[in-house]
Design a protein around this motif. Structure first.
Motif, PDB file in Angstrom:
ATOM      1  N   ARG A   1       5.244 -38.443  -3.487  1.00 10.58           N
ATOM      2  CA  ARG A   1       4.844 -39.694  -4.133  1.00 10.58           C
ATOM      3  C   ARG A   1       4.576 -40.782  -3.097  1.00 10.58           C
ATOM      4  NH1 ARG A   1       8.791 -38.113  -7.954  1.00 10.58           N
ATOM      5  NH2 ARG A   1      10.391 -39.318  -6.844  1.00 10.58           N
TER       6      ARG A   1
ATOM      7  N   GLU B   1       0.975 -42.790  -2.482  1.00 12.82           N
ATOM      8  CA  GLU B   1       0.899 -44.254  -2.557  1.00 12.82           C
ATOM      9  C   GLU B   1       0.478 -44.867  -1.227  1.00 12.82           C
ATOM     10  OE1 GLU B   1       4.781 -45.319  -3.841  1.00 12.82           O
ATOM     11  OE2 GLU B   1       4.553 -44.439  -5.850  1.00 12.82           O
ATOM     12  N   THR B   2       0.985 -44.346  -0.126  1.00 11.88           N
ATOM     13  CA  THR B   2       0.688 -44.925   1.184  1.00 11.88           C
ATOM     14  C   THR B   2      -0.792 -44.786   1.536  1.00 11.88           C
ATOM     15  OG1 THR B   2       2.926 -44.471   1.977  1.00 11.88           O
ATOM     16  CG2 THR B   2       1.224 -44.819   3.647  1.00 11.88           C
TER      17      THR B   2
ATOM     18  N   GLY C   1      -3.183 -44.085  -0.657  1.00 12.84           N
ATOM     19  CA  GLY C   1      -4.042 -44.421  -1.784  1.00 12.84           C
ATOM     20  C   GLY C   1      -4.857 -43.243  -2.273  1.00 12.84           C
TER      21      GLY C   1
END
Length: 608
Positions: free
Chosen positions: A372, A376-377, A379
């Protein structure tokens, strides 16, 4: 049980088919079973000649069809054994594979560590050799193991064959749990030697007794008198939060060899997944444990021999499984409520099952958090918003000064590495040491078929390297008409320390430094290190094959038989290179003239 399309949903066996099928239509079935029954359109049956045939057929059908509603246990590589080779002075060695009658085996062991630990114990007490036969045949003085009193040095004649054979026999008795007989035998031998004033030999036996006493004291599990000489499998189940573990503890000769946890890889029983058994006198947990145990035993003992005693932690159909696992001349007893030492073995197996499950859940939670964080990091946009759908492919190139260049591709998917999808690429036709050309070749070979088929790319492709490597990768993707935005380079930090890496992008963005505490970077480093390991092990194997075969196979006048004689005589390619012309000429079938030609070719000298 099949659905409307004929897909196999479930495979089972029973001595009473009517009773077994009727049990699926009770009111108390769990949600998983209810879901299966909603899809069942037909039931096929096969009658077998015996319970053993039913067990074999069930296992084969499960392997062939991988039914969604069966509890499946992933096949693992074979168990390791401790092997005593066929030799005048038998070698004690680690062995994995099919056993035969030419050697003596003890086991199986749950893992390689347990075998190696047992070898260390045997060397401490009985001083058996562990060297290869080629090394043994060419020793001129004792090795370090003799100096530290771990080997009796039969290679240089410091012990005769009869005495060494006695030590091998004692080692086998020790492995079978006959420690009392060994101790009495050594004590009698020591007394006899002392009575004959052979004090030095008596001191050696005294030291053996001391080593044996220390090893027995260090063993964490002592078998009682009833359990000695026994071969036992202990199977315990633990379940929590929709996950389950079956722990197998191996006891051989009354010695606890360790545990091996197994995790269902395809579905779990209804009770484990949170179902309820309302119309049953048996608890939900007991039903789930029994189903897991039956599934494990049905699949495991088709592939592996069953010992005379099996201890289980849940109520199963004992009569049925004793009949299934027994054979002419080999009866199997299944115990549900053991006593004394056997109960302690079961309690240990249950505790280890809970620990293994807790460790597995913690690891899965950690991996999911890392996945996850990476999504998120960077994108990353996933068609399925679940991070488990993230597929990552990572490439690395390995060589030794340009020799035996090999590239690797490893795959990460569904929060785990996928070794079955790993690939190695032999790199040919480039300038030795040109990492950029090697990366160009491997990416072209990997993604050209995908470009032609217009197949979907992984959301993330990692390249082990900095700006130069990522520029090459971008050029390859643009030439193939693929989207280069999925590419990310992993520039190594100082001494490959995790936390010092930079992420490099193909669009010219500034490198990204995530730092030591980044969960995303920990995952990237894990995948990158796996790609490096996979590449370097393949490269070393290729390099060793090239070095060990090319120099001999290219020799004129040397066929397979002479080549084998040379390698056996000198213990390998390295020993042959160090041999003189006279040494080579002493090999059976090699004349002086041929020895001179072999020596010249090996050392790059002109051949007359």
């Amino acid at each position: 049980m099949l659905d409307a399309a004929g897909t196999v949903l479930y495979v089972g066996k029973s001595r009473d088919l009517k009773k077994r099928v009727a049990s699926y239509f009770n009111k108390g079935v769990g949600p998983r079973t209810a879901l299966m029954l909603e899809r069942v359109a037909a039931i096929d049956t096969t009658v077998t000649g015996s319970e053993a045939e039913a067990l074999l057929l069930e296992n084969n059908l499960i392997k062939a069809h991988a039914p969604r509603f069966n509890v499946l246990f992933r096949d693992d590589k074979s168990y390791p054994y401790l092997k005593f080779t066929e030799h005048a002075f038998p070698r004690v060695a680690y062995y994995r594979g099919a056993t035969d009658r030419r050697a003596r085996y003890f086991g199986p062991f749950p893992n390689a560590w347990a075998v190696k630990d047992s070898i260390r114990e045997l060397q401490k007490v009985f001083r058996l050799r562990s060297c290869e036969d080629s090394v043994f045949a060419h020793r001129s003085r004792p090795c370090l193991l003799h100096q530290i009193q771990r080997c009796s040095a039969p290679c240089v004649g410091l012990i005769d064959a009869a005495s060494y054979a006695q030590d091998v026999d004692r080692a086998l008795k020790f492995l079978r749990g006959e420690t009392g007989a060994i101790t009495a035998e050594l004590e009698a031998k020591m007394a006899a030697l002392a009575a004959n004033l052979q004090f030095e030999q008596a001191a050696v036996v005294r030291d053996q007794l001391g080593s044996l006493a220390r090893v027995l004291h260090q063993q964490s599990v002592e078998a009682d008198a009833m359990s000695r000489d026994l071969d036992v499998d202990v199977i315990a189940v633990a379940a929590h939060g929709g996950h389950a573990c079956v722990n197998l503890a191996l006891v051989r000769g009354g010695r606890h060899l360790g545990d091996k946890p197994y995790f269902p890889s395809g579905g779990a029983p209804a009770a484990v997944a949170g179902g309820r058994a309302e119309a049953s006198n048996v608890s939900v947990d007991s039903e789930a444990d029994a189903e897991l145990l039956e599934a494990f035993m049905s699949q495991h003992y088709v592939e592996h021999p069953c010992p005379p005693v099996v201890i289980v932690s849940a109520e199963i159909d004992v009569d049925e499984f004793e009949a299934l696992l027994s054979s002419p001349g080999h009866s199997v007893q299944i115990l549900r409520q053991p006593q004394a030492q056997r109960r302690r073995w079961l309690e240990m197996a249950q505790a280890n099952a809970r620990l293994a499950l807790a460790r597995r859940l913690a690891e899965e939670g950690s991996q999911q958090a890392r996945t996850r964080a990476l999504v998120e990091t960077l994108g990353i946009e996933l068609e399925d918003t679940d991070p488990a759908s993230l597929r990552i492919e990572c490439f690395d190139v390995s060589h030794t000064a340009g020799e035996a260049t090999q590239a690797s591709c490893v795959v990460y998917f569904n929060h785990a590495m996928r070794p079955a999808e790993y690939r190695r690429f032999n790199i040919e036709g480039i300038e030795p040491g040109d990492d950029y050309a090697a990366m160009r070749q491997v990416l072209t070979r990997r993604y050209s078929p995908a470009a032609r088929a217009e197949a979907k790319l992984p959301p993330l492709v990692l390249v082990d390297g900095g700006q130069g490597q990522i520029n090459v990768a971008r050029q390859v993707f643009e030439e193939l008409g693929l989207d280069p935005s999925v590419l990310v380079g992993v520039a190594k930090g100082e001494a490959r320390k995790v936390g010092l890496e930079e992420l490099v992008f193909p669009d010219g963005r500034a490198p990204l430094v995530l730092g030591r505490d980044s969960q995303a970077l920990l995952l990237i480093a894990q995948i990158r290190d796996e790609a490096h390991r996979f590449a370097i092990t393949g490269m070393r194997a290729r390099r060793a094959k090239t070095r060990n075969t090319s120099s001999l196979e290219s020799l004129a006048g040397i066929g397979p038989k002479r080549r084998q004689k040379l390698l056996s005589r000198f213990g390998g390619n390295k020993g042959l290179l160090a041999a003189s012309i006279d040494d080579i000429a002493r090999v059976d079938g090699v004349s002086r003239k041929l020895a001179e030609r072999i020596y010249a070719q090996l050392h790059g000298q002109p051949v007359e």
